[in-house]
Write an enzyme that holds these catalytic residues in place. Structure first.
Site, PDB file in Angstrom:
ATOM      1  N   LYS A 167     -20.390  22.168 -22.926  1.00 22.60           N
ATOM      2  CA  LYS A 167     -19.423  22.081 -22.688  1.00 22.60           C
ATOM      3  C   LYS A 167     -19.697  22.197 -20.610  1.00 22.60           C
ATOM      4  O   LYS A 167     -21.089  22.372 -20.944  1.00 22.60           O
ATOM      5  CB  LYS A 167     -18.551  23.157 -23.118  1.00 22.60           C
ATOM      6  CG  LYS A 167     -17.591  22.617 -24.170  1.00 22.60           C
ATOM      7  CD  LYS A 167     -16.618  24.118 -24.421  1.00 22.60           C
ATOM      8  CE  LYS A 167     -15.695  23.223 -25.288  1.00 22.60           C
ATOM      9  NZ  LYS A 167     -15.263  24.383 -26.287  1.00 22.60           N
TER      10      LYS A 167
ATOM     11  N   ARG B  99     -18.271  23.420 -34.126  1.00 17.12           N
ATOM     12  CA  ARG B  99     -17.590  22.364 -33.756  1.00 17.12           C
ATOM     13  C   ARG B  99     -18.464  21.460 -33.077  1.00 17.12           C
ATOM     14  O   ARG B  99     -18.797  21.763 -31.151  1.00 17.12           O
ATOM     15  CB  ARG B  99     -16.032  22.403 -33.317  1.00 17.12           C
ATOM     16  CG  ARG B  99     -15.317  21.449 -33.141  1.00 17.12           C
ATOM     17  CD  ARG B  99     -14.100  22.160 -32.646  1.00 17.12           C
ATOM     18  NE  ARG B  99     -13.233  20.738 -31.972  1.00 17.12           N
ATOM     19  CZ  ARG B  99     -13.272  20.739 -31.178  1.00 17.12           C
ATOM     20  NH1 ARG B  99     -14.677  20.472 -29.940  1.00 17.12           N
ATOM     21  NH2 ARG B  99     -12.753  19.672 -31.178  1.00 17.12           N
TER      22      ARG B  99
HETATM   23  N1  HH2 Z   1     -12.683  23.142 -28.024  1.00 19.91           N
HETATM   24  C1  HH2 Z   1     -12.656  22.019 -27.312  1.00 19.91           C
HETATM   25  C2  HH2 Z   1     -11.523  21.108 -28.458  1.00 19.91           C
HETATM   26  N2  HH2 Z   1     -10.850  21.975 -29.865  1.00 19.91           N
HETATM   27  N3  HH2 Z   1     -11.067  23.833 -30.755  1.00 19.91           N
HETATM   28  C3  HH2 Z   1     -11.976  25.089 -31.742  1.00 19.91           C
HETATM   29  N4  HH2 Z   1     -11.976  25.316 -32.026  1.00 19.91           N
HETATM   30  N5  HH2 Z   1     -12.742  25.491 -30.418  1.00 19.91           N
HETATM   31  C4  HH2 Z   1     -12.960  24.744 -30.041  1.00 19.91           C
HETATM   32  O1  HH2 Z   1     -14.280  25.319 -28.695  1.00 19.91           O
HETATM   33  C5  HH2 Z   1     -13.114  23.096 -29.476  1.00 19.91           C
HETATM   34  C6  HH2 Z   1     -11.674  22.703 -29.623  1.00 19.91           C
HETATM   35  C7  HH2 Z   1     -12.624  20.704 -25.940  1.00 19.91           C
HETATM   36  O2  HH2 Z   1     -13.660  20.203 -26.476  1.00 19.91           O
HETATM   37  P1  HH2 Z   1     -13.503  18.678 -27.021  1.00 19.91           P
HETATM   38  O3  HH2 Z   1     -12.464  18.417 -28.459  1.00 19.91           O
HETATM   39  O4  HH2 Z   1     -14.680  17.192 -26.627  1.00 19.91           O
HETATM   40  O5  HH2 Z   1     -12.705  17.653 -25.234  1.00 19.91           O
HETATM   41  P2  HH2 Z   1     -11.213  17.620 -24.970  1.00 19.91           P
HETATM   42  O6  HH2 Z   1     -10.206  18.842 -25.586  1.00 19.91           O
HETATM   43  O7  HH2 Z   1     -11.726  17.467 -23.713  1.00 19.91           O
HETATM   44  O8  HH2 Z   1     -10.966  16.297 -26.201  1.00 19.91           O
END
Ligand code: HH2
Length: 265
Positions: A210, A244
């Site tokens: 992040k 995660r």
């Molecule tokens: N962060 C993201 C998405 N979903 N769910 C939970 N429970 N906690 C988190 O910190 C979280 C989440 C964002 O990360 P990522 O899926 O890699 O990115 P994007 O939302 O751009 O697909």
């Protein structure tokens, strides 16, 4: 004390912040999920809509078209699949397709019916804190005390889920690192994560790659694994239970060593 689960991220999106477009094809996403599982992921979190700051919303049909074949195939393989969605229609189809966990970054605020669906199907859920919505969440985020405010939010959301019939043991909570928070807010939440753990629900921690890690180190998203590991180890020490991440193998190894250390006589 030392139990942990690593949740591997399977983003079936064109625009996720660190791996957008890499696994948009269902075959590539399924193969990626299998690799993450072999590396030690206990849960595979499949998502079809980016929640990065400023992200464009996707409609349920498009989200389902992206995720459903991936959920079905990974579940049929015997993997524990989580659906990362805030839409009731997407969660319903994904659960029917074999998912056993709903990861809702809006903590059932976008679609309150989500709580009833989780209760009815007997799956687990993650309730995450977010200030506002992804489009606007990084516009001047302010809190009284960020840890107290996040705790109050998660308590209220967990009470809602319980009232809708979701049993206590199927609820997990997440402070939502990076969701409407400055770098300082994220660091305060990490440093005082034990206070979130004290709510009594297993805590999910999502720091992987992040931007606050980049703000501290000057590194691009693809170069943030060492910083990610630092935060996950600190999170384990403070009592977080589900991690995660994108880079499952290295994080599993780091957490195994940290957990063994914490458990040493
Ligand atoms: N962060 C993201 C998405 N979903 N769910 C939970 N429970 N906690 C988190 O910190 C979280 C989440 C964002 O990360 P990522 O899926 O890699 O990115 P994007 O939302 O751009 O697909």
């Amino acid at each position: 004390m030392s139990d942990f689960t690593v949740m591997g991220i399977v983003n079936v999106t064109p625009d996720s912040f660190s791996d957008g477009g890499w696994w948009l094809d269902a075959d590539a996403a399924v193969e990626h999920g299998r690799v993450l599982s072999a590396e030690g992921a206990g849960i595979l979190d499949v998502g079809g809509e980016s929640t990065r700051p400023g992200a464009r919303a996707v409609d349920a049909d498009e989200e389902l078209r992206r995720v459903l074949p991936v959920v079905e195939r990974l579940a049929a393989d015997g993997h524990t699949v989580s659906i990362d969605t805030s839409k009731l229609a997407v969660a319903r189809e994904a659960l029917a397709g074999g998912a056993r966990y709903v990861n809702d970054v809006t903590a059932f605020r976008h679609d309150p019916g989500m709580a009833g669906l989780v209760a009815e199907t007997g799956c687990e859920c993650c309730l995450m804190h977010m200030r506002g919505e992804p489009r606007t969440m990084q516009e001047d985020p302010r809190y009284g005390d960020v840890v107290d405010d996040v705790k109050a939010f998660l308590s209220e959301r967990a009470a809602f889920a319980l009232a809708e019939g979701v049993p206590q043991e199927r609820i997990q909570v997440d402070p939502g690192i990076g969701f409407g928070k400055t770098t300082t807010h994220n660091l305060q939440l990490l440093r005082r994560l034990d206070e979130v753990v004290a709510l009594g629900f297993p805590v999910v921690l999502g720091t992987s790659r992040k931007s606050f890690l980049g703000a501290i180190t000057g590194r691009e998203a693809g170069e943030r694994l060492p910083g990610t590991i630092a935060t996950q180890v600190l999170g384990l020490e403070r009592g977080a239970r589900v991690f995660r991440v994108h880079d499952v193998g290295p994080v599993v190894q780091a957490l195994q060593v940290a957990a063994a250390t914490l458990a040493a006589p």
